[in-house]
Design a protein around this motif. Structure first.
Motif, short mmCIF file in Angstrom:
data_model
loop_
_atom_site.label_atom_id
_atom_site.label_comp_id
_atom_site.label_asym_id
_atom_site.label_seq_id
_atom_site.Cartn_x
_atom_site.Cartn_y
_atom_site.Cartn_z
N ARG A 15 42.35 28.08 -11.73
CA ARG A 15 41.96 28.95 -10.61
C ARG A 15 41.65 28.07 -9.41
O ARG A 15 40.70 27.28 -9.42
CB ARG A 15 40.75 29.79 -10.98
CG ARG A 15 40.27 30.71 -9.84
CD ARG A 15 39.00 31.42 -10.23
NE ARG A 15 39.26 32.43 -11.24
CZ ARG A 15 38.33 32.95 -12.03
NH1 ARG A 15 37.09 32.50 -11.96
NH2 ARG A 15 38.63 33.88 -12.91
N ASP A 16 42.45 28.21 -8.37
CA ASP A 16 42.29 27.42 -7.16
C ASP A 16 40.96 27.77 -6.49
O ASP A 16 40.70 28.94 -6.19
CB ASP A 16 43.46 27.69 -6.20
CG ASP A 16 43.49 26.73 -5.04
OD1 ASP A 16 42.54 26.74 -4.23
OD2 ASP A 16 44.48 25.98 -4.92
N GLY A 17 40.14 26.77 -6.24
CA GLY A 17 38.82 27.03 -5.66
C GLY A 17 38.88 27.49 -4.22
O GLY A 17 37.94 28.14 -3.75
N ARG A 18 39.93 27.18 -3.52
CA ARG A 18 40.05 27.57 -2.12
C ARG A 18 40.70 28.94 -1.96
O ARG A 18 40.20 29.79 -1.24
CB ARG A 18 40.85 26.52 -1.34
CG ARG A 18 41.00 26.82 0.16
CD ARG A 18 41.69 25.66 0.86
NE ARG A 18 43.01 25.39 0.27
CZ ARG A 18 44.12 26.04 0.60
NH1 ARG A 18 44.07 27.02 1.51
NH2 ARG A 18 45.26 25.72 0.05
N THR A 19 41.81 29.20 -2.68
CA THR A 19 42.54 30.46 -2.53
C THR A 19 42.16 31.48 -3.59
O THR A 19 42.49 32.66 -3.44
CB THR A 19 44.05 30.21 -2.62
OG1 THR A 19 44.39 29.78 -3.94
CG2 THR A 19 44.48 29.15 -1.61
N HIS A 20 41.53 31.04 -4.68
CA HIS A 20 41.16 31.88 -5.83
C HIS A 20 42.38 32.43 -6.58
O HIS A 20 42.24 33.32 -7.41
CB HIS A 20 40.25 33.04 -5.38
CG HIS A 20 39.00 32.57 -4.68
ND1 HIS A 20 38.02 31.87 -5.32
CD2 HIS A 20 38.63 32.69 -3.38
CE1 HIS A 20 37.05 31.57 -4.44
NE2 HIS A 20 37.40 32.06 -3.26
N GLN A 21 43.55 31.92 -6.27
CA GLN A 21 44.73 32.28 -7.05
C GLN A 21 44.72 31.54 -8.38
O GLN A 21 44.15 30.45 -8.49
CB GLN A 21 46.02 31.94 -6.28
CG GLN A 21 46.28 32.82 -5.08
CD GLN A 21 47.62 32.50 -4.43
OE1 GLN A 21 48.15 31.40 -4.58
NE2 GLN A 21 48.18 33.47 -3.72
N GLU A 22 45.35 32.16 -9.38
CA GLU A 22 45.42 31.56 -10.71
C GLU A 22 46.85 31.22 -11.07
O GLU A 22 47.78 31.96 -10.76
CB GLU A 22 44.85 32.52 -11.76
CG GLU A 22 43.35 32.75 -11.62
CD GLU A 22 42.83 33.73 -12.65
OE1 GLU A 22 43.62 34.12 -13.54
OE2 GLU A 22 41.66 34.12 -12.55
N GLN A 23 46.99 30.08 -11.74
CA GLN A 23 48.27 29.69 -12.31
C GLN A 23 48.09 29.59 -13.81
O GLN A 23 47.11 29.00 -14.29
CB GLN A 23 48.74 28.35 -11.74
CG GLN A 23 48.95 28.37 -10.23
CD GLN A 23 49.59 27.08 -9.75
OE1 GLN A 23 50.43 26.50 -10.44
NE2 GLN A 23 49.21 26.64 -8.57
N ARG A 24 49.02 30.15 -14.55
CA ARG A 24 48.98 30.11 -16.02
C ARG A 24 50.11 29.22 -16.50
O ARG A 24 51.25 29.37 -16.08
CB ARG A 24 49.14 31.51 -16.61
CG ARG A 24 48.06 32.51 -16.17
CD ARG A 24 48.27 33.84 -16.86
NE ARG A 24 48.18 33.69 -18.31
CZ ARG A 24 48.97 34.31 -19.18
NH1 ARG A 24 49.95 35.10 -18.75
NH2 ARG A 24 48.81 34.14 -20.48
N ILE A 25 49.79 28.29 -17.40
CA ILE A 25 50.76 27.38 -17.96
C ILE A 25 50.76 27.57 -19.47
O ILE A 25 49.77 27.30 -20.14
CB ILE A 25 50.43 25.92 -17.61
CG1 ILE A 25 50.36 25.74 -16.09
CG2 ILE A 25 51.47 24.98 -18.23
CD1 ILE A 25 49.91 24.36 -15.66
N GLN A 26 51.86 28.08 -20.00
CA GLN A 26 51.99 28.30 -21.44
C GLN A 26 52.32 26.97 -22.10
O GLN A 26 53.27 26.30 -21.74
CB GLN A 26 53.10 29.31 -21.72
CG GLN A 26 53.11 29.82 -23.15
CD GLN A 26 52.01 30.83 -23.40
OE1 GLN A 26 51.61 31.56 -22.50
NE2 GLN A 26 51.51 30.88 -24.63
#
Length: 264
Positions: free
Chosen positions: A75-86
């Motif tokens: 979870r990006d601390g600046r944009t709050h977007q999340e990236q999921r890596i399987q």
């Protein structure tokens, strides 16, 4: 293909030595709250000076220590977007996270280690780094196992040879520490083998970031257990140090350690 030379790869995972790199999109904006959080850590993994949150999520049957569908979430601390890596191998025990600079760019990288639960004590290990504005896998334990091959053979006079084919080197182990009862089963009174015996070296059983140079960048210390006549017959460990060279982790040095015996 060079060892861990993933600097030009986009979103991908490794599908085996002969399977090549496979495209795999990361999913965004799925809330962490909809999944079980196994463990978490905080650090600046994107290099923008803002602390990010890193999670391992998964599903677990009640009363079972086995985790399935283990996923790395950032979870990006600046944009709050999340990236999921399987993860390539996304099922196992005791999933853990480590954040630290392993690629020398003063940005925290992400190490994930999962116990396989097998009798050899093997692990799955992955490292992800934020390179060229995207997260890329820069270490994969399956790739390491494919690259580093060994032969183990018992020799006369209570010795065993471990050949590292990657480095074209031989290590000689003194087996007398195993004790007289053990030696009598496989050697004559003159120290001659009663029959040929071949052992093997297991896949990774440990991967430890260690700052050997005390320069703020972690090297990787990889442990592989040496097995003798059967898996529980441990002869020692192969210890390999890997260093980041700007594009990939490369071999730095290797040693073999054995267990000690009580002073008589």
């Amino acid at each position: 293909m060079n060892l861990y030379d993933f600097s030009m790869a986009p979103y991908w995972f490794y599908a085996g030595r002969h399977g090549g790199l496979v495209q795999h999109p990361y999913l965004f904006r799925q809330p962490v709250s909809s999944r079980a959080i196994i463990t978490s850590a905080r650090g600046d993994v994107t290099g923008d000076g803002v602390i990010d949150e890193v999670f391992l999520t998964g599903t677990q049957m009640p009363g079972s220590p086995l985790w399935r569908n283990i996923t790395l979430v950032i979870r990006d601390g600046r944009t709050h977007q999340e990236q999921r890596i399987q993860l390539q191998n996304n099922m196992g025990y005791n999933p853990s996270l480590f954040l630290g600079d392993m690629t020398g760019d003063k940005i925290d990288d992400v190490a994930v280690v999962v116990d396989t639960g097998g009798s050899g004590g093997a692990i799955y290990a992955y490292i992800f780094a934020y390179l060229n504005r995207q997260f890329r896998q820069v270490f994969n334990s399956d790739v390491f196992h494919d690259e580093f091959k060994y032969s183990v053979s018992y020799q006369n006079q209570y010795k065993a040879n471990v050949i590292s084919h990657h480095q074209n080197e031989t290590y000689t182990l003194d087996l007398t520490y195993k004790g007289r009862e053990y030696l009598n089963e496989i050697y004559t009174a003159q120290g001659v083998l009663k029959m040929p015996i071949e052992g093997w070296v297991n896949p990774l059983s440990g991967l430890y970031p260690v700052d050997f140079d005390r320069d703020g960048t972690y090297e990787l210390l990889a442990y592989q257990r040496i097995a003798g006549r059967y898996n529980a017959d441990s002869l020692g460990y192969v210890q390999t140090v890997l260093k980041w060279n700007g594009q990939r982790f490369i071999f730095d040095r290797q040693t073999v350690s054995i267990f000690g015996s009580d002073l008589s």
